[in-house]
Design a protein around this motif. Structure first.
Motif, PDB file in Angstrom:
ATOM      1  N   GLU A 296      55.729  19.467 143.452  1.00 13.79           N
ATOM      2  CA  GLU A 296      57.007  19.832 142.954  1.00 13.79           C
ATOM      3  C   GLU A 296      57.165  18.992 141.657  1.00 13.79           C
ATOM      4  N   GLU A 297      56.857  17.906 141.734  1.00 13.99           N
ATOM      5  CA  GLU A 297      57.140  16.901 140.474  1.00 13.99           C
ATOM      6  C   GLU A 297      56.374  17.386 139.394  1.00 13.99           C
ATOM      7  N   GLU A 298      55.147  17.817 139.704  1.00 17.25           N
ATOM      8  CA  GLU A 298      54.351  18.289 138.354  1.00 17.25           C
ATOM      9  C   GLU A 298      54.768  19.472 137.921  1.00 17.25           C
ATOM     10  N   TYR A 299      55.478  20.495 138.728  1.00 18.58           N
ATOM     11  CA  TYR A 299      56.142  21.616 138.216  1.00 18.58           C
ATOM     12  C   TYR A 299      57.238  21.219 137.340  1.00 18.58           C
ATOM     13  N   LEU A 300      58.052  20.462 137.725  1.00 25.32           N
ATOM     14  CA  LEU A 300      59.264  19.969 136.908  1.00 25.32           C
ATOM     15  C   LEU A 300      58.660  19.309 135.726  1.00 25.32           C
ATOM     16  N   THR A 301      57.813  18.588 135.628  1.00 29.92           N
ATOM     17  CA  THR A 301      57.153  18.068 134.480  1.00 29.92           C
ATOM     18  C   THR A 301      56.646  19.190 133.342  1.00 29.92           C
ATOM     19  N   ALA A 302      55.953  19.983 134.170  1.00 29.37           N
ATOM     20  CA  ALA A 302      55.203  21.191 133.407  1.00 29.37           C
ATOM     21  C   ALA A 302      56.376  21.937 132.680  1.00 29.37           C
ATOM     22  N   LEU A 303      57.573  22.168 133.596  1.00 25.21           N
ATOM     23  CA  LEU A 303      58.672  22.862 132.787  1.00 25.21           C
ATOM     24  C   LEU A 303      59.019  22.081 131.437  1.00 25.21           C
ATOM     25  N   ALA A 304      59.096  20.967 131.688  1.00 25.00           N
ATOM     26  CA  ALA A 304      59.715  19.985 130.484  1.00 25.00           C
ATOM     27  C   ALA A 304      58.624  20.258 129.280  1.00 25.00           C
ATOM     28  N   SER A 305      57.644  20.503 129.297  1.00 22.75           N
ATOM     29  CA  SER A 305      56.385  20.774 128.390  1.00 22.75           C
ATOM     30  C   SER A 305      56.095  22.196 128.287  1.00 22.75           C
ATOM     31  N   SER A 306      57.076  23.145 128.541  1.00 15.93           N
ATOM     32  CA  SER A 306      56.980  24.591 128.198  1.00 15.93           C
ATOM     33  C   SER A 306      57.876  24.983 127.164  1.00 15.93           C
ATOM     34  N   PHE A 307      57.713  26.243 126.627  1.00 12.49           N
ATOM     35  CA  PHE A 307      58.522  26.884 125.814  1.00 12.49           C
ATOM     36  C   PHE A 307      58.404  28.267 126.095  1.00 12.49           C
ATOM     37  N   MET A 308      59.724  28.984 125.937  1.00 10.61           N
ATOM     38  CA  MET A 308      59.622  30.416 126.038  1.00 10.61           C
ATOM     39  C   MET A 308      60.368  31.029 124.773  1.00 10.61           C
ATOM     40  N   VAL A 309      59.727  32.297 124.415  1.00 13.57           N
ATOM     41  CA  VAL A 309      60.007  32.892 123.436  1.00 13.57           C
ATOM     42  C   VAL A 309      60.689  34.393 124.102  1.00 13.57           C
ATOM     43  N   SER A 310      61.895  34.501 123.812  1.00 16.80           N
ATOM     44  CA  SER A 310      62.621  35.574 124.480  1.00 16.80           C
ATOM     45  C   SER A 310      62.638  36.644 123.163  1.00 16.80           C
TER      46      SER A 310
END
Ligand code: ZN
Length: 443
Positions: A296-310
Motif C-alpha cells: 500500500e505504501e508503494e501504491y501511495l508513493t506511485a500516485l505521487a509520481s503519477s500524472f493524469m491528462v483529463s
C-alpha cells in the motif's frame, strides 16, 4: 515532429471509428477490438488478476467504460493516465415507446440523456443503437444492437405554422422531439421491440430490457477548401478517446504504467459505477499494484509520481460568434491541443500540471493553446476534478478545439487529432517523478 504526422490517414481512421461508434457501448467494443488486435489481454473484474511485466491488459465495466494498461516493470515509478469519456448527449428510447397519433402515425417516446442542442436532431434520418438484455437458459445476456438503416425522423413544424421560429423557439422535449417511426396500425404496442428482436435474431418476449438510443445517420466527413475541418457526431469526446488509444498503442512505457481510461456518463454528471465519480479507475490501479506484489505504501508513493491528462473537447473561437470567447485566450481549430483553466477549479489545471503538460507538448513537438471561460459566462464541467476525488494525482484538463459542442453534428480541426495522438504517445512513454516541493523530472 509534427511534419511527420499523417493528418489524412489519422482523419480517415478517426472517421471510421466514429461511424462505427453510434453508442457508448459500440465505442467501447471498437476499442476492445483495437486492443485485442494489438495483443492486449482481456481481464474481468470478477476474476483474479495475474499480471506480468511487459504485457498489456484491458478491462471493461458496464460494457461502456474501458481501462487499458501496460506494465513495463515491477518497480514502476507511477501511472501515466489519459482519461476521456465514451458518452454523448442523445435521446434515449423509453419503455413502451410506441405512441399512436390519430391511428395514422406511430411515434416513439424518448427522453433526454445529457444536454444537447435540439434543433440539429430534426429533419434528418436517424436510427437506433445501444444494447438489449435477453433471457438465456441460465440467466440474462447482453447484445449490442445497431439498426443499420434510415429508420426514424423528427420532423420540424412548417414555418407557416410557426412564423416566429427563426426568432427563437423553446423546444419541449416531450412534445417536439419524438421521432416518427411508422404509419398507423390497429395495434402499435410492441411494434418497436418486435423490430429490434428481428434485428437481433431473438424472440421479442426474450428481450427483458433495453438501453437504446437514437443516433444520426450522417457519416463523418471532411469539409473546407483544403479539407481543414471534420464534421461528425460524437467528436465530444470520442475524438479524445480515439487519440488517447492511438497514442497508447504507439507508446513504449519504460518507467511508468501507461493507463488509457475511457469512462461513461460524463454528460450526466459521472456519478455511476462506470463514471469518473466511481471507483473504477481507483480499483484498477489498486489491483495493478497488488497483482505486482507491491505494498500500500508503494501504491501511495506511485500516485505521487503519477500524472493524469483529463482529455475532453474544448470550445474553439466561433467564426460567427467570436465575442463568446475570452478576450485573451482564443483557441482556434487546427492550432493545437487546448489546455483548460478555471480559477474556481471546474478544470483541474494549475500552474504545475499546466507546465508539465506544456513540457510534454514541447517534447512531442506539437502545438498547444489555452482556454479560459469569459468571466461573465459559466462554462461546462468535465471529468478531471470528479475523478480526482477517487484518485488524487496531478491532473491537467485539456481537449481538442471544436465548434457546435453537443450538436448531433460537431465540427473540429483535421490536424488536431494527430497532435493529441503524438502528445499521448509521449505521455504514455514518459515517467514524471515528483520530489515533493513542486519540482518534477520528466524522463
Ligand atoms: Zn465532453
Amino acid at each position: 515532429m509534427s511534419e511527420q504526422l499523417n493528418f489524412e490517414k489519422t482523419n480517415q481512421e478517426l472517421l471510421a471509428f466514429l461511424d462505427g461508434s453510434p453508442s457508448s457501448f459500440h465505442a467501447a467494443a471498437n476499442m476492445k477490438t483495437m486492443l485485442e488486435e494489438a495483443g492486449f489481454i482481456r481481464l474481468l473484474e470478477g476474476q483474479r488478476w495475474k499480471l506480468e511485466t511487459g504485457k498489456g491488459y484491458f478491462v471493461t465495466r458496464n460494457d461502456s467504460a474501458l481501462i487499458a494498461f501496460r506494465i513495463p516493470k515491477k518497480d514502476f515509478a507511477g501511472f501515466q493516465i489519459m482519461a476521456s469519456h465514451s458518452d454523448s448527449p442523445v435521446f434515449k428510447i423509453k419503455s413502451n415507446a410506441e405512441i399512436q397519433v390519430e391511428n395514422h402515425y406511430v411515434k416513439l417516446n424518448v427522453e433526454k440523456y445529457g444536454g444537447m442542442i435540439y434543433s440539429p436532431w430534426m429533419d434528418r434520418p436517424l436510427s437506433v443503437a445501444g444494447r438489449i438484455v435477453v433471457q438465456t437458459a441460465d440467466g440474462v445476456a447482453t447484445r449490442l444492437i445497431c439498426v443499420d438503416r434510415d429508420l426514424l425522423v423528427i420532423p420540424n413544424l412548417a414555418i407557416h405554422m410557426n412564423r416566429q421560429v427563426n426568432e427563437g423557439y423553446a423546444f419541449n422535449a416531450q412534445k417536439d422531439m419524438l421521432p416518427l417511426f411508422c404509419g398507423g396500425r390497429e395495434e402499435a404496442r410492441g411494434t418497436f421491440l418486435s423490430m429490434i428482436a428481428r434485428e437481433a435474431g431473438v424472440k421479442a418476449e426474450d428481450i427483458l430490457d433495453t438501453d437504446l438510443f437514437l443516433y444520426s445517420r450522417m457519416k463523418g466527413t471532411v469539409v473546407g477548401l483544403d479539407g481543414e475541418y471534420i464534421c461528425s457526431p460524437h467528436l465530444d469526446d470520442l475524438q479524445c478517446a480515439f487519440a488517447s488509444l492511438k497514442g497508447f498503442l504507439a507508446a513504449e512505457p519504460k518507467e511508468s504504467v501507461a493507463v488509457h481510461c475511457v469512462l461513461d456518463n460524463e454528460e450526466v454528471g459521472s456519478s455511476t459505477k462506470q463514471g469518473a465519480a466511481s471507483t473504477f479507475l481507483k480499483d484498477v490501479l489498486h489491483r495493478i499494484n497488488g497483482a505486482m506484489g507491491r505494498t500500500e505504501e508503494e501504491y501511495l508513493t506511485a500516485l505521487a509520481s503519477s500524472f493524469m491528462v483529463s482529455a475532453d473537447n474544448a470550445h474553439g473561437v466561433h467564426p460567427n460568434q467570436p465575442d463568446k470567447a475570452d478576450p485573451t485566450n482564443r483557441p482556434y481549430l487546427n492550432e493545437g491541443i487546448v489546455i483548460k483553466y478555471s480559477a474556481n477549479q471546474k478544470y483541474t489545471t494549475d500552474a504545475v500540471s499546466g507546465a508539465v503538460f506544456k513540457a510534454l507538448c514541447r517534447k512531442a513537438g506539437v502545438p498547444f493553446q489555452t482556454f479560459h471561460n469569459r468571466s461573465d459566462i459559466l462554462g461546462g464541467s468535465t471529468l478531471g476534478n470528479i475523478s480526482g476525488n477517487q484518485v488524487a494525482v496531478n491532473t491537467v484538463d485539456i481537449g481538442l478545439p471544436q465548434l457546435a459542442m453537443h450538436s448531433c453534428c460537431e465540427t473540429a480541426g483535421s490536424r488536431d487529432t494527430a497532435y493529441l495522438i503524438e502528445a499521448a504517445r509521449v505521455l504514455f512513454s514518459s515517467a514524471i517523478r515528483g520530489d515533493g516541493d513542486g519540482n518534477y523530472s520528466l524522463a
